[in-house]
Design a protein around this motif. Structure first.
Motif, PDB file in Angstrom:
ATOM      1  N   ASP A  29      57.117 -35.503  -6.312  1.00  0.00           N
ATOM      2  CA  ASP A  29      55.719 -35.645  -5.908  1.00  0.00           C
ATOM      3  C   ASP A  29      55.623 -36.069  -4.445  1.00  0.00           C
ATOM      4  O   ASP A  29      54.835 -35.515  -3.682  1.00  0.00           O
ATOM      5  CB  ASP A  29      55.003 -36.653  -6.809  1.00  0.00           C
ATOM      6  CG  ASP A  29      53.510 -36.684  -6.571  1.00  0.00           C
ATOM      7  OD1 ASP A  29      52.864 -35.622  -6.705  1.00  0.00           O
ATOM      8  OD2 ASP A  29      52.987 -37.762  -6.251  1.00  0.00           O
TER       9      ASP A  29
ATOM     10  N   GLN B 191      54.156 -33.692  -1.271  1.00  0.00           N
ATOM     11  CA  GLN B 191      53.100 -34.119  -0.350  1.00  0.00           C
ATOM     12  C   GLN B 191      53.537 -33.952   1.095  1.00  0.00           C
ATOM     13  O   GLN B 191      52.769 -33.477   1.935  1.00  0.00           O
ATOM     14  CB  GLN B 191      52.712 -35.567  -0.626  1.00  0.00           C
ATOM     15  CG  GLN B 191      51.938 -35.753  -1.902  1.00  0.00           C
ATOM     16  CD  GLN B 191      51.617 -37.210  -2.169  1.00  0.00           C
ATOM     17  OE1 GLN B 191      51.603 -38.032  -1.260  1.00  0.00           O
ATOM     18  NE2 GLN B 191      51.352 -37.533  -3.419  1.00  0.00           N
TER      19      GLN B 191
ATOM     20  N   GLN C   5      53.603 -30.225   1.917  1.00  0.00           N
ATOM     21  CA  GLN C   5      52.254 -29.665   2.062  1.00  0.00           C
ATOM     22  C   GLN C   5      51.711 -29.893   3.466  1.00  0.00           C
ATOM     23  O   GLN C   5      51.093 -29.001   4.052  1.00  0.00           O
ATOM     24  CB  GLN C   5      51.289 -30.287   1.042  1.00  0.00           C
ATOM     25  CG  GLN C   5      51.396 -29.701  -0.331  1.00  0.00           C
ATOM     26  CD  GLN C   5      50.809 -28.292  -0.406  1.00  0.00           C
ATOM     27  OE1 GLN C   5      50.594 -27.593   0.569  1.00  0.00           O
ATOM     28  NE2 GLN C   5      50.551 -27.869  -1.626  1.00  0.00           N
TER      29      GLN C   5
ATOM     30  N   LYS D   7      47.633 -41.710  -9.468  1.00  0.00           N
ATOM     31  CA  LYS D   7      47.322 -40.380  -8.919  1.00  0.00           C
ATOM     32  C   LYS D   7      46.776 -39.464 -10.001  1.00  0.00           C
ATOM     33  O   LYS D   7      45.818 -38.731  -9.780  1.00  0.00           O
ATOM     34  CB  LYS D   7      48.572 -39.755  -8.295  1.00  0.00           C
ATOM     35  CG  LYS D   7      48.973 -40.360  -6.994  1.00  0.00           C
ATOM     36  CD  LYS D   7      50.230 -39.705  -6.470  1.00  0.00           C
ATOM     37  CE  LYS D   7      50.704 -40.362  -5.198  1.00  0.00           C
ATOM     38  NZ  LYS D   7      51.942 -39.766  -4.700  1.00  0.00           N
TER      39      LYS D   7
END
Length: 195
Positions: free
Chosen positions: A51, A55, A58, A174
């Protein structure tokens, strides 16, 4: 100092559908807490790492997309492949069945769910949960704090987490925020369609 009630109020609660399983654990295992979880939790930590890396990737890909949009497509395909492999690996080491999900009330401090068997208040549990929004499989220890009969042979079981890794609590937060946002969007679309 936080009490159990103030700790629960620090986190949002949502109704959701999750793949979840639990097993009873003895008081010694429960009191050992994170030390007892350590050998098991290594296999679950992959999701938290992926995760964070996703991020970071991205942010980089958003900059690269302007220069070459095909690179973003390639990244998305490779990311999907990695997520599929990680998910398969997590489920292979788990008691969670991806096809057997149930309705839950979830927060970063506890979970409630319905089932057909009664659990004693104070019973210690090891709980595995699959969080689809983060592709995470997490393991927590918890204690049954409430068990109410719902009727028709069903019981509502409420569990407060007693031991949770910081990374897993972050994934839960999250997930709750993402699901809450999705639910708000769905409600907004429903209201607009009725107007």
């Amino acid at each position: 100092m936080f009490t159990a009630n103030t700790e629960r109020r620090r986190f949002f609660r949502i109704d959701d559908t999750l793949c979840i399983s639990y097993r009873l654990i003895d008081p010694e295992t429960a009191s050992a807490g994170l030390k007892a979880m350590e050998p098991l939790s290594r296999q679950f930590s992959v999701a938290a790492t992926l995760d964070v890396l996703s991020q970071e990737a991205q942010r980089i890909m958003l900059r690269i997309e302007k220069q070459n949009p095909e690179w973003l497509e390639l990244y998305q395909v490779l990311d999907a492949k990695i997520n599929t492999l990680a998910q398969a690996m997590m489920f292979a080491c788990s008691d969670v069945d991806a096809q057997n999900c149930r309705d839950v009330n979830l927060s970063a401090s506890g979970v409630a769910f319905a089932q057909s068997s009664l659990l004693d208040i104070g019973q210690n549990l090891a709980i595995e949960m699959y969080l689809p929004s983060t592709l995470a499989l997490i393991l927590v220890y918890g204690k049954v704090v409430n068990c109410q009969e719902l009727g028709e042979g069903q019981y509502s079981i409420s569990v407060d987490y007693t031991h949770i890794r910081a990374e897993d609590q972050e994934l839960l937060i999250k997930h709750v925020v993402r699901r809450q946002w999705q639910q708000l969007q769905q409600n907004k679309m429903r209201a607009e369609s009725l107007s």
